[in-house]
Design an enzyme around this catalytic site. Sequence first.
Site, PDB file in Angstrom:
ATOM      1  N   GLY A 171      38.398  83.752  42.312  1.00  0.00           N
ATOM      2  CA  GLY A 171      37.691  82.755  41.507  1.00  0.00           C
ATOM      3  C   GLY A 171      37.088  81.711  42.425  1.00  0.00           C
ATOM      4  O   GLY A 171      36.950  81.936  43.639  1.00  0.00           O
ATOM      5  N   ARG A 230      40.097  64.529  26.782  1.00  0.00           N
ATOM      6  CA  ARG A 230      40.439  65.679  25.949  1.00  0.00           C
ATOM      7  C   ARG A 230      41.725  65.517  25.169  1.00  0.00           C
ATOM      8  O   ARG A 230      41.807  65.885  23.998  1.00  0.00           O
ATOM      9  CB  ARG A 230      40.550  66.907  26.836  1.00  0.00           C
ATOM     10  CG  ARG A 230      39.210  67.282  27.374  1.00  0.00           C
ATOM     11  CD  ARG A 230      39.289  68.434  28.314  1.00  0.00           C
ATOM     12  NE  ARG A 230      37.915  68.819  28.638  1.00  0.00           N
ATOM     13  CZ  ARG A 230      37.588  69.719  29.545  1.00  0.00           C
ATOM     14  NH1 ARG A 230      38.542  70.323  30.234  1.00  0.00           N
ATOM     15  NH2 ARG A 230      36.344  70.002  29.764  1.00  0.00           N
TER      16      ARG A 230
HETATM   17  C1  LIG Z   1      35.907  78.717  28.759  1.00  0.00           C
HETATM   18  C2  LIG Z   1      36.182  77.796  29.906  1.00  0.00           C
HETATM   19  C3  LIG Z   1      35.239  76.854  30.275  1.00  0.00           C
HETATM   20  C4  LIG Z   1      35.490  75.989  31.338  1.00  0.00           C
HETATM   21  N1  LIG Z   1      34.528  75.072  31.676  1.00  0.00           N
HETATM   22  C5  LIG Z   1      34.750  74.265  32.734  1.00  0.00           C
HETATM   23  C6  LIG Z   1      33.753  73.321  33.134  1.00  0.00           C
HETATM   24  O1  LIG Z   1      32.683  73.227  32.533  1.00  0.00           O
HETATM   25  N2  LIG Z   1      34.004  72.541  34.209  1.00  0.00           N
HETATM   26  C7  LIG Z   1      35.175  72.624  34.898  1.00  0.00           C
HETATM   27  O2  LIG Z   1      35.328  71.898  35.874  1.00  0.00           O
HETATM   28  N3  LIG Z   1      36.131  73.510  34.542  1.00  0.00           N
HETATM   29  C8  LIG Z   1      35.951  74.327  33.481  1.00  0.00           C
HETATM   30  N4  LIG Z   1      36.928  75.222  33.123  1.00  0.00           N
HETATM   31  C9  LIG Z   1      38.132  75.365  33.953  1.00  0.00           C
HETATM   32  C10 LIG Z   1      37.832  76.194  35.195  1.00  0.00           C
HETATM   33  O3  LIG Z   1      36.919  77.205  34.877  1.00  0.00           O
HETATM   34  C11 LIG Z   1      39.062  76.839  35.806  1.00  0.00           C
HETATM   35  O4  LIG Z   1      40.095  75.946  35.894  1.00  0.00           O
HETATM   36  C12 LIG Z   1      38.747  77.336  37.214  1.00  0.00           C
HETATM   37  O5  LIG Z   1      37.589  78.120  37.202  1.00  0.00           O
HETATM   38  C13 LIG Z   1      39.892  78.099  37.803  1.00  0.00           C
HETATM   39  O6  LIG Z   1      39.474  78.655  39.033  1.00  0.00           O
HETATM   40  P1  LIG Z   1      40.492  79.373  39.995  1.00  0.00           P
HETATM   41  O7  LIG Z   1      39.721  79.816  41.170  1.00  0.00           O
HETATM   42  O8  LIG Z   1      41.661  78.507  40.223  1.00  0.00           O
HETATM   43  O9  LIG Z   1      41.052  80.637  39.181  1.00  0.00           O
HETATM   44  P2  LIG Z   1      40.314  81.829  38.396  1.00  0.00           P
HETATM   45  O10 LIG Z   1      38.857  81.683  38.334  1.00  0.00           O
HETATM   46  O11 LIG Z   1      41.073  82.007  37.136  1.00  0.00           O
HETATM   47  O12 LIG Z   1      40.559  83.075  39.326  1.00  0.00           O
HETATM   48  C14 LIG Z   1      41.772  83.722  39.409  1.00  0.00           C
HETATM   49  C15 LIG Z   1      41.622  84.883  40.347  1.00  0.00           C
HETATM   50  O13 LIG Z   1      42.900  85.389  40.652  1.00  0.00           O
HETATM   51  C16 LIG Z   1      42.950  86.774  40.468  1.00  0.00           C
HETATM   52  N5  LIG Z   1      44.318  87.095  40.090  1.00  0.00           N
HETATM   53  C17 LIG Z   1      45.114  86.502  39.160  1.00  0.00           C
HETATM   54  N6  LIG Z   1      46.323  87.050  39.176  1.00  0.00           N
HETATM   55  C18 LIG Z   1      46.307  88.006  40.117  1.00  0.00           C
HETATM   56  C19 LIG Z   1      47.275  88.901  40.610  1.00  0.00           C
HETATM   57  N7  LIG Z   1      48.525  88.919  40.154  1.00  0.00           N
HETATM   58  N8  LIG Z   1      46.908  89.755  41.583  1.00  0.00           N
HETATM   59  C20 LIG Z   1      45.645  89.746  42.077  1.00  0.00           C
HETATM   60  N9  LIG Z   1      44.704  88.898  41.673  1.00  0.00           N
HETATM   61  C21 LIG Z   1      45.035  88.042  40.699  1.00  0.00           C
HETATM   62  C22 LIG Z   1      41.916  87.078  39.435  1.00  0.00           C
HETATM   63  O14 LIG Z   1      41.486  88.404  39.582  1.00  0.00           O
HETATM   64  C23 LIG Z   1      40.837  86.063  39.807  1.00  0.00           C
HETATM   65  O15 LIG Z   1      40.049  86.595  40.835  1.00  0.00           O
HETATM   66  C24 LIG Z   1      36.700  76.080  32.046  1.00  0.00           C
HETATM   67  C25 LIG Z   1      37.635  77.021  31.667  1.00  0.00           C
HETATM   68  C26 LIG Z   1      37.402  77.854  30.591  1.00  0.00           C
HETATM   69  C27 LIG Z   1      38.485  78.785  30.148  1.00  0.00           C
END
Ligand SMILES: Cc1cc2nc3c(=O)[nH]c(=O)nc-3n(C[C@H](O)[C@H](O)[C@H](O)COP(=O)(O)OP(=O)(O)OC[C@H]3O[C@@H](n4cnc5c(N)ncnc54)[C@H](O)[C@@H]3O)c2cc1C
Lengths: 250, 637
Positions: B42, B330
């Site tokens: 992500g 929120r």
């Molecule tokens: C609908 C929605 C709208 C949003 N809008 C906003 C916004 O406008 N502005 C804002 O700031 N935030 C927003 N958020 C929040 C934000 O999108 C997330 O908090 C953020 O993108 C999380 O990013 P991350 O990289 O931490 O994890 P994620 O993007 O969730 O990535 C997780 C990664 O880990 C991998 N993974 C997970 N478990 C495993 C495992 N066991 N083994 C291997 N791989 C695994 C997945 O494949 C993925 O690649 C929104 C969230 C949602 C749900």
Amino acid sequence: MMNLKLHVWRQPSAKDTGRLETYEARDVSPDMSFLEMLDVVNEDLIVTGKRPIAFDHDCREGICGSCGMMINGVAHGPQRGTATCQLHMRTFKDGDEIVIEPWRAQAFPIIKDLVVDRSAFDRIIQRGGYISVNTGGAPDGNDILVGKDRADHAMDAAACIGCGACVAACPNASSSLFTGAKITHLGKLPQGQPERDRRVVAMVEQMDEEGFGNCSWFGECQEACPKEISIDVIKQMNHDYVAAAARGSD
Amino acid sequence: MELNSKVPPGPLTAKWDQHKFDIKLVNPANKRKYDIIVVGSGLAGASAAATLSELGYRIKCFCFQDSPRRAHSIAAQGGINAAKNYQNDGDSVFRLFYDTLKGGDFRSRESNSYRLAQLSVNIIDQCVAQGVPFAREYGGTLANRSFGGAQVSRTFYARGQTGQQLLLGAYQALEKQIAKGLVTMYPRTEMLDLVMIDGRARGIVVRNLITGKIESHAADAVVLATGGYSNVFYLSTNARGSNATAIWRAYKRGAAFANPCFTQIHPTCIPVSGDYQSKLTLMSESLRNDGRVWVPKAKGDKRAPNDIPHAERDYYLERKYPAFGNLGPRDITSRAAKEVCDEGRGVGESGRGVYLDFADAIKRLGDSTITERYGNLFEMYERITDENPYKVPMRIYPAPHYTMGGLWVDYNLMTTIPGLYALGEANFSDHGANRLGASALMQGLADGYFVIPYTIGDYLARGGFNAVNTDMPEFKSTEREIAEKTSKLLAIDGKRTVDSIHRELGHIMWDYCGMSRNDAGLHKALDMIPKLREEFWTDVNVPGSAVELNQALEKAGRVSDFLELAQLMVRDAINRTESCGAHFREESQTPDGEALRDDEHFAYVAAWEYAGADAAPILNKEPLEFESIHLSTRNYK
Ligand SMILES: Cc1cc2nc3c(=O)[nH]c(=O)nc-3n(C[C@H](O)[C@H](O)[C@H](O)COP(=O)(O)OP(=O)(O)OC[C@H]3O[C@@H](n4cnc5c(N)ncnc54)[C@H](O)[C@@H]3O)c2cc1C
Ligand code: FES
């Protein structure tokens, strides 16, 4: 509530041969999404000791590009500009029969049931679908001015979700819409200019290597695209390609 | 355990610069000798993997989707904050920092929140350079919008697809490194456990989701960027695959889990429509810039919304919070919706909904401006509900959305396990008890592009690594444990599907550990969860085999972890008898129903330590001290 008959492609693995199997979907609410309808069918299959239908999905809001199936021969089904996960059952009526199949293209081998391997798309991006800047040292965001129209055009093309519907819909299984979208997105922006020539040449070459077909302007791809990306991006790609060839890209 | 936050000394504004100078560096030629595993692609994982590999480290990156581009970050809609002050409206790094701290109800670590605000400006520059097509003004400069909890306009966006465009930017940077052979990508691969050797994180065990093969990978450091755990509620705005497995296994290997009960319920989602529902769709908070929230003044008013005259509507947010109006944070906005629905004034068939009305904005600005701003959201709404929001007000209701809790990390983003890092939503991070809109994307990218590339070098440069390989007994025994768990799941052959149990868990959590919580309800949940877990392990039905693509088996593993994590969330909520941010304990409220903090007893991070399957977890406390600001009561009136 509706009752439907589904004919679903079942194929245990890449090595096996597949076939259509028939299932009843009972008490389907018009407010269900297509995938929720399949969830309910799968719950039934599991409790009656059968194997659930495998299909890719994740966001269920039309943005991750995971989902995708041929629904009565149409990529993502009958509603325009809509990914399978956003298709709702109110588009169908009681008694309908629905044929559900995976994307069919040589470059997208079937893994199981409706799940296919789309890694060819990642390899196309690897050939230049980016701007080569490392992290750090970027100039202030407002040092690079981009006119609103230009930015909007770039965004129209950048909206591609990489689902593969364009390939599945194309009689030649061409990936030109996908590739053209990335070339157009980056080509419209000032940041994308330095690598513009080599990008288009390499990405087009990779499409061929992956076994995608050529574009012969059927236009089915833009009809199937859940983001309604226009085939103008293919024109742009072809134009850039010819220009790059004329200049002799490295 | 000892919680050493490693916050650098010195004044708040100088800490990060000083720290970057003080930490050890790995010289460029030596970086090639280090292997780093990044789990997750992500915003946090992709940006980290790309940047670390640009620096020269050897990277392996894992995700469970078929391509790194599909990580849940792709779904973020509204935007990303940055203290650029391009609007000249009084923004600054300090104001973004202060808004973050206040928005989080003073339950985050001051130094981390400050660094986040500082780095926000670099993120925008980096993303623009990558070609992210941000919205622009006619003159070509970057455009901004406002978001909840702020009185300045500092949110950058790309239509309603900001997460998609930022993730594609990071994904493309990652693919560039993959093409150079400097990152090895493992899509459709799920991390199932962490491997420790000599007290350090030295690798992971994964399952290849296509073949089912269990494989081990060794490294010098492991970075978890696996996202949040809102799916513990079954219905949430998260992607269906989002899960807690990686961080939960790390917890069971010794990483402290911080503030697990801090979960954010987003105020503007499409209400639940039936039992078959598989997820809840968010309607971006940016809609509150122009939409007005209301319910009928009278209970049980069943008239169509457009038939209810103005004087008989209660614009309750504008009434209760005149300074912030519809743009409150929120937690407060969600609770206000619950309150009016509890009073019997909710709308829609279920009575669990409020109106978000654009009629006034359309009158003022015209259809085309509204389409320009929110077109894709309106379309999405209509597709799902079959109602046209240009004509009829939207119906919305709060839904689980984001988890502020996560693995405890120090200033360097290292967990309590040496060599194990957590980034993005997976850590307990910088948002305290409530995250402001458009700040998650900012945090994920700050962690990945700008923090971990510095801080991981400090750990690696200190050395002391023994050579490891995946034939070592630590790897082999973990592989065996996973194989055993898998066979056990497949052998139960009971009557209940994984989804039905997951849905039941979701109901328990939503009812007793959701938008508002009380001691009796939490204890009830604490009693119900182990029973449900027992039922799972005796009566679940997981069809198929371990050596094929088996989506039911993948789900079963994730749900088995949610069933354990849920209990820790409830324990944490029981322990924290104050209300703060999104954690609302009914016993602790002001006379007018707002959250009542108890700084004297609860100004700490609750970091839970695993003590074995049958023992209660141990609570460790990191006291929160604030040097540069005054703890105040949050007031949005
Ligand atoms: C609908 C929605 C709208 C949003 N809008 C906003 C916004 O406008 N502005 C804002 O700031 N935030 C927003 N958020 C929040 C934000 O999108 C997330 O908090 C953020 O993108 C999380 O990013 P991350 O990289 O931490 O994890 P994620 O993007 O969730 O990535 C997780 C990664 O880990 C991998 N993974 C997970 N478990 C495993 C495992 N066991 N083994 C291997 N791989 C695994 C997945 O494949 C993925 O690649 C929104 C969230 C949602 C749900
Ligand atoms: S599931 Fe993400 S686009 Fe359909």
